[in-house]
Design an enzyme around this catalytic site. Structure first.
Site, PDB file in Angstrom:
ATOM      1  NE  ARG A 146      17.645 -17.563   8.589  1.00  0.00           N
ATOM      2  CZ  ARG A 146      17.699 -16.506   9.624  1.00  0.00           C
ATOM      3  NH1 ARG A 146      17.818 -16.778  10.852  1.00  0.00           N
ATOM      4  NH2 ARG A 146      17.591 -15.288   9.061  1.00  0.00           N
ATOM      5  N   PRO A 147      20.573 -21.464   4.797  1.00  0.00           N
ATOM      6  CG  PRO A 147      19.589 -22.296   2.954  1.00  0.00           C
ATOM      7  CD  PRO A 147      19.306 -21.884   4.342  1.00  0.00           C
ATOM      8  NE  ARG A 196      19.838 -11.191  17.254  1.00  0.00           N
ATOM      9  CZ  ARG A 196      19.781 -11.918  16.068  1.00  0.00           C
ATOM     10  NH1 ARG A 196      19.484 -12.938  16.233  1.00  0.00           N
ATOM     11  NH2 ARG A 196      20.026 -11.303  14.901  1.00  0.00           N
ATOM     12  CE  LYS A 221      16.446  -8.076  13.623  1.00  0.00           C
ATOM     13  NZ  LYS A 221      16.943  -8.798  12.525  1.00  0.00           N
ATOM     14  CG  ASN A 222      15.593  -7.290   9.276  1.00  0.00           C
ATOM     15  OD1 ASN A 222      16.450  -7.373  10.190  1.00  0.00           O
ATOM     16  ND2 ASN A 222      14.429  -7.731   9.362  1.00  0.00           N
ATOM     17  CG  ASP A 267      10.874 -10.937   9.968  1.00  0.00           C
ATOM     18  OD1 ASP A 267      11.531 -10.129   9.340  1.00  0.00           O
ATOM     19  OD2 ASP A 267      11.100 -12.276   9.891  1.00  0.00           O
ATOM     20  CB  CYS A 310      16.346 -16.058  14.477  1.00  0.00           C
ATOM     21  SG  CYS A 310      15.983 -14.454  15.281  1.00  0.00           S
TER      22      CYS A 310
END
Ligand code: EPZ
Length: 423
Positions: free
Chosen positions: A124-125, A400, A25-26, A308, A119
């Site tokens: 999440r900067p 997802r 996925k990533n 993860d 997520c």
């Protein structure tokens, strides 16, 4: 009548057999936007058929690309792309939309990107992404939740030094640098397998990237890139999730089509717990007979234990003998799943970044809700372990990032199904 799709798992069954892992996925969510950096069609193969890939496909179409996806191979013709504004509502659905910043700046010298979604695991900067783009000559400002970026003379090679190791920041910097004028050096770069996979894909398009997988990546900018056909690497986190599920069910599962060297930190922990892990060149077999020993987990950047896999691993630790300490060093709020597992009898308490898990004899099935993608995976594993039936809500989070997870587990012997239920 409001309905919600839920998963129902009857626990206590051993998983046995062989399962093929899907494409990553990533890596997919980085390589798909990267196809817009060239002026010829590209084909990306071994893609997982998951929600995030479908959302990205819609984003590329909204920008003017022609995209076909058959559930595994995606053909992107970027020649029609003329827009440098990312579609608002699609961008807010996933973190990877931030990669359009590097791609559109690299291609057009302009980009307008809504602050990305993703997520809910803590802030999440994107300050490091912005720092990288500024180091390559872009001027950037944030207005009303939208990033406005422009480099009128095009992106210039430069020196990027990340304050924190950031996967997304490293990916974005590589994307912008490979079409910049001049050379870029990225210091304190992330080393995850999907960073390397993206570099390999970009190099297959004629980019000149060296050092991916180390903490210094050098990019020689190119005027143009050409089309390519490329197969993404298998999913490291799905492989790990299936390994943990095998151990959690005291089963005997062989995961094929994976890369064992990507899994070393998890394999070592499963061995420490008393499970058996045997590696072949593209497969891993996990067996577990007796009780597991408690272990301590500290999440780190690659090649450390992946954040993860922290959530799925905590499910396994709930019945390990002894006390396990889990320290989440990457994200600030990645423990929501533990409170759902408490409803299943897990003995856990959280003190800042440390979760203390006291092994208990067994979990019992209960109605629980996924709060994010990997929390959902953790609850599935807990459901496989629990006595009785576990009902999981918000399963869309699982979709997802996992391609038909319930089908894969059912094929290994799990009693797991999905159904629409009235709310
Ligand atoms: C990627 O997120 C993954 N997402 C995440 O996977 C994964 O957990 C994470 O990398 C770490 O491996 C995708 O690849 C789409 P980071 P990303 O930038 O890039 C801080 C999943 O379950 N940071 O490496 O957002 C940040 O707050 C998802 O598949 C800044 O401070 O992660 C975090 O504490 C969840 N400023 C740390 O760095 C920035 O500009 C690592 O984040 C960027 C990040």
């Amino acid at each position: 009548m409001a309905t919600m799709e839920k998963m129902f798992i009857t626990g206590g069954r051993r998983l046995e057999g062989v399962v093929q892992v899907s494409g990553g996925k990533n890596t997919a969510v980085a390589i798909i936007p990267a196809t817009l950096l060239c002026d010829e069609p590209c084909t990306v193969e071994n893609l997982p058929d998951i929600e995030d890939v479908h959302v990205l496909m819609q984003m590329l179409c909204a920008l003017g690309a022609k995209v076909d996806f058959d559930g595994s191979a995606m053909r992107v013709d970027p020649r029609g792309v003329g827009c440098w504004q990312a579609p608002q509502k699609l961008s807010c659905r996933m973190r990877a939309s931030s990669y359009l910043l590097g791609v559109l700046l690299g291609r057009f010298g302009r980009a307008q990107i809504p602050l990305p979604g993703g997520c809910d695991i803590g802030p999440r900067p994107v300050d490091q992404h912005i720092k990288a783009m500024r180091a390559m000559g872009a001027s950037i400002e944030e207005r009303f939740g939208v990033i406005h970026a422009s480099a009128p003379e095009g992106m210039q090679g430069g020196d990027v030094y990340f304050d924190v190791v950031t996967v997304g920041g490293t990916i974005n910097a590589m994307l912008a640098a490979c079409r910049a004028r001049g050379n870029t050096i990225i210091h304190n770069a992330a080393k995850e397998p999907h960073v390397v996979d993206l570099a390999n894909f970009l190099n297959s398009m004629g980019a000149r990237i060296k050092g991916a997988g180390t903490d210094v990546i050098r990019v020689r900018g190119q005027e143009r890139l050409h089309g390519s056909t490329y197969a993404v690497i298998p999913d490291q986190i799905e492989t790990g999730t299936l390994m943990i599920a095998a151990a959690a069910s005291h089963g005997d599962v062989t995961i094929t089509g994976c890369i064992p060297t990507h899994m070393e930190s998890l394999s070592a922990k499963l061995l420490e717990m008393g499970a058996k892990v045997d590696e072949r060149d593209d497969a891993i077999r996990v067996r577990s007979i007796g009780a597991h020993r408690a272990v301590n987990i500290k999440t780190q950047v690659y090649p450390g234990f992946p954040t993860d896999l922290q959530q799925p691993m905590t499910a396994l630790l709930t019945t390990a003998k002894g006390t396990s300490l889990v320290t989440e060093n990457i994200f600030e709020q990645r423990y929501k799943h533990l409170f759902e597992m408490q409803r299943m009898g897990a003995q856990v308490r959280v003190m800042d970044r440390v979760a203390v898990i006291e092994g208990t004899s067994a979990l019992s099935g209960a109605p629980v809700y996924a709060s994010d993608l990997r929390a959902g995976a953790a609850l599935v594993i807990a459901g496989l372990m629990a006595e009785g039936v576990t009902e999981i809500g918000n399963v869309h989070f699982i979709d997802r990032g996992y391609e038909h997870l319930e089908r894969k587990l059912a094929a290994l012997g799990a009693k797991i199904e999905r159904a629409l239920v009235e709310l």
